[in-house]
Design an enzyme around this catalytic site. Structure first.
Site, mmCIF file in Angstrom:
data_model
loop_
_atom_site.group_PDB
_atom_site.id
_atom_site.type_symbol
_atom_site.label_atom_id
_atom_site.label_comp_id
_atom_site.label_asym_id
_atom_site.label_seq_id
_atom_site.Cartn_x
_atom_site.Cartn_y
_atom_site.Cartn_z
ATOM 1 N N HIS A 139 -3.390 5.797 4.022
ATOM 2 C CA HIS A 139 -4.272 4.935 3.221
ATOM 3 C C HIS A 139 -4.135 3.480 3.641
ATOM 4 O O HIS A 139 -5.126 2.774 3.850
ATOM 5 C CB HIS A 139 -3.944 5.086 1.733
ATOM 6 C CG HIS A 139 -4.843 4.331 0.817
ATOM 7 N ND1 HIS A 139 -4.579 3.036 0.419
ATOM 8 C CD2 HIS A 139 -6.015 4.669 0.231
ATOM 9 C CE1 HIS A 139 -5.543 2.622 -0.386
ATOM 10 N NE2 HIS A 139 -6.430 3.589 -0.522
ATOM 11 N N SER A 146 -10.710 0.292 -2.513
ATOM 12 C CA SER A 146 -9.570 0.096 -1.612
ATOM 13 C C SER A 146 -10.014 -0.496 -0.288
ATOM 14 O O SER A 146 -9.226 -1.166 0.396
ATOM 15 C CB SER A 146 -8.881 1.442 -1.328
ATOM 16 O OG SER A 146 -8.173 1.897 -2.446
ATOM 17 N N ASP A 163 0.826 -1.199 0.000
ATOM 18 C CA ASP A 163 0.000 0.000 0.000
ATOM 19 C C ASP A 163 0.865 1.255 0.000
ATOM 20 O O ASP A 163 2.065 1.192 -0.264
ATOM 21 C CB ASP A 163 -0.956 -0.001 1.203
ATOM 22 C CG ASP A 163 -2.311 0.565 0.848
ATOM 23 O OD1 ASP A 163 -2.414 1.805 0.751
ATOM 24 O OD2 ASP A 163 -3.261 -0.202 0.651
#
Length: 497
Positions: A187, A355, A141
């Site tokens: 994220h 995601s 990621d």
């Protein structure tokens, strides 16, 4: 490449109770008022609220007023709620206790996120006590900033479950929790939350694999977009394979958003065999790795189709659905029509990008592997796809559909693919329309008009009136199939002749 739904920041500003499950008391209600009041000066609605406040004083409190719907959250007594239903400008009063997920019926004290409720995760987490223990999960990621401060992830740090970290972007950085918010370096933290998050204080479970061992790789920069990041992704996959990590979540996708236009991919490359990153993902699958990949968030953009490497045939590609009717949420990327196989593979609810649907399925896969470590990556994928609500008529919007924890539960106990009695009704129609009888209790259906057995041309959501018993489905131009579905309760496939 971190491509998220554009409304990320809007969702972060909306109060938490709209997008996470809380334990609602019986004194909280949704007050739905006449929608036409949205078109009149705000002061009129405020006057109506003031009238109620004056009459009931301390016995009524107004909380959140939706910006999108004619709905206000209130707190009051059952008696007053009953009285309010008589007001001409109030359409309905609904106790928020009705929103408590069915999973609470179990003996477990934890409450599930929307996505876990949708896939009926409690059949595995509560009934079978599965939590990903003994399973190693690699996460590729853009950064895991402040994961050590996120309440739902504290147990990973305290129990030493984060076993490895490598930063491919910043040489010499050994701190997995470093990052800059401007660069979206959190994220990966949010992705990790959807894989293994569990908040003991609020008793909310976000991910299924809270006891898994975690291996982290930071390969993606949130501001600069360069092809070099694909090299890092490939290097991370190969490294994880050397470390004997079979399960990897990748909520990254590569398309046409690079800083240098000459580095952009073309939609023609999304064919399962052209790009190096896709070739690597497919090779990883052939070596026994299960790569769970986000489909992408270009469903409403010019690109529209899934990103690389989600086009690899044996990658488990995950799209996103709405929570209420399980239709494709508009940003979720679709599978290319020319692809010989169905993509995405499955889908589940995510309010803010694929995601965050992919890691839900990664946690699910971890629980399956915890129960039976002898299963191959292909068998785990097959179990997940076979359980999904469109498994008999998959399409390029949702793939095989939303996985079903109850069906997976039975499959694992049986040690073989378990089929609940098929709900699919197939009919051949030579006319230009077909009248279907609607089963009792169905309030909303989704229709997929398809140009082939898998390629969707149009997705429609239809609300069913309370007394409605029949619905006429009309054949559209160039349509060969129409799928009519109501979550996992009803499924009909029309083959137009």
């Amino acid at each position: 490449m971190l491509k998220q739904a554009f409304f990320k920041n809007i969702f972060l500003l909306i109060p938490l109770f709209l997008f996470s499950i809380e334990i609602f008391s019986q004194q909280k209600y949704w007050l739905e008022y006449n929608a036409r009041l949205k078109d009149v000066p705000e002061i009129e609605l405020e006057n109506l609220k003031a009238e109620l406040k004056n009459k009931y004083q301390e016995d009524i409190s107004f909380h959140y007023e939706s910006k999108w719907h004619p709905v206000i959250s209130i707190e009051t007594t059952h008696e007053i709620a009953t009285e309010l239903s008589d007001y001409e400008w109030i359409n309905s009063i609904t106790s928020q206790i009705e929103l408590v997920p069915t999973s609470l019926i179990s003996t477990n004290s934890s409450e599930l996120s929307y996505a876990l409720e949708q896939i009926q995760a409690h059949y595995l987490m509560d009934s079978m006590k599965l939590s990903g223990k003994g399973v190693n999960i690699g996460i590729i990621d853009g950064g895991f900033m402040d994961a050590d401060k996120e309440p739902s992830l504290l147990h990973l740090v305290e129990n030493d479950q984060i076993k490895f970290f490598k930063d491919f972007l910043l040489a010499g950085n050994n701190n997995p929790f470093y990052g800059k918010r401007l660069a979206q370096d959190d994220h990966g933290t949010q992705v990790l939350k959807m894989i293994a998050g569990s908040n003991d204080n609020t008793i909310i479970r976000y991910g299924m694999a809270k006891n898994a061992s975690i291996y982290l790789a930071r390969t993606d920069h949130g501001i600069r977009e360069r092809r070099l990041e694909e090299d890092y992704w490939i290097e991370a996959i190969e490294l994880f394979h050397e470390m004997d990590i079979k399960l990897v979540n990748s909520s990254l996708g590569y398309t046409d958003g690079y800083d240098k236009r000459k580095e952009n991919h073309s939609v023609n490359e999304v064919n399962g065999k052209s790009s190096m990153i896709t070739k690597t993902a497919q090779m990883a699958a052939e070596k026994g790795m299960l790569i769970v990949s986000a489909a992408g968030n270009d469903g409403h953009n010019k690109w529209k189709i899934i990103s690389l490497p989600s086009d690899a045939k044996d990658v488990l590609t995950v799209g996103a659905t709405r929570f209420d009717d399980w239709s494709r949420i508009y940003y979720s990327s679709v599978g290319p029509e020319k692809l010989e196989y169905v993509k995405p593979d499955v889908a589940c609810f995510a309010a803010n990008g694929t995601s965050f649907s992919a890691p839900v399925i990664t946690g699910l896969a971890a629980c399956i592997w915890e129960y039976d470590s002898t299963l191959s990556n292909y068998e785990v994928m097959e179990i997940i796809k076979n359980s999904a609500h469109l498994n008999e008529v998959p399409n390029n919007y949702l793939g095989y559909g939303v996985p079903n924890g109850k069906k997976i539960h039975k499959t694992l106990l049986k040690k073989g693919l378990y089929n609940l009695s098929s709900k699919l009704i197939k009919v051949e129609v030579s006319e230009n329309d077909y009248t279907i009888q609607i089963p009792d209790g169905i309030k909303e259906i989704v229709i997929y008009h398809k140009s082939s057995d898998k390629n969707v041309k149009e997705e429609l959501t239809v609300s069913i009136e309370s007394e409605q018993k029949f619905l006429i489905i009309e054949k559209e131009a160039d349509i060969k199939y129409s799928t009519i579905v109501a979550q996992d309760r009803w499924l009909t496939e029309i083959m137009w002749k």
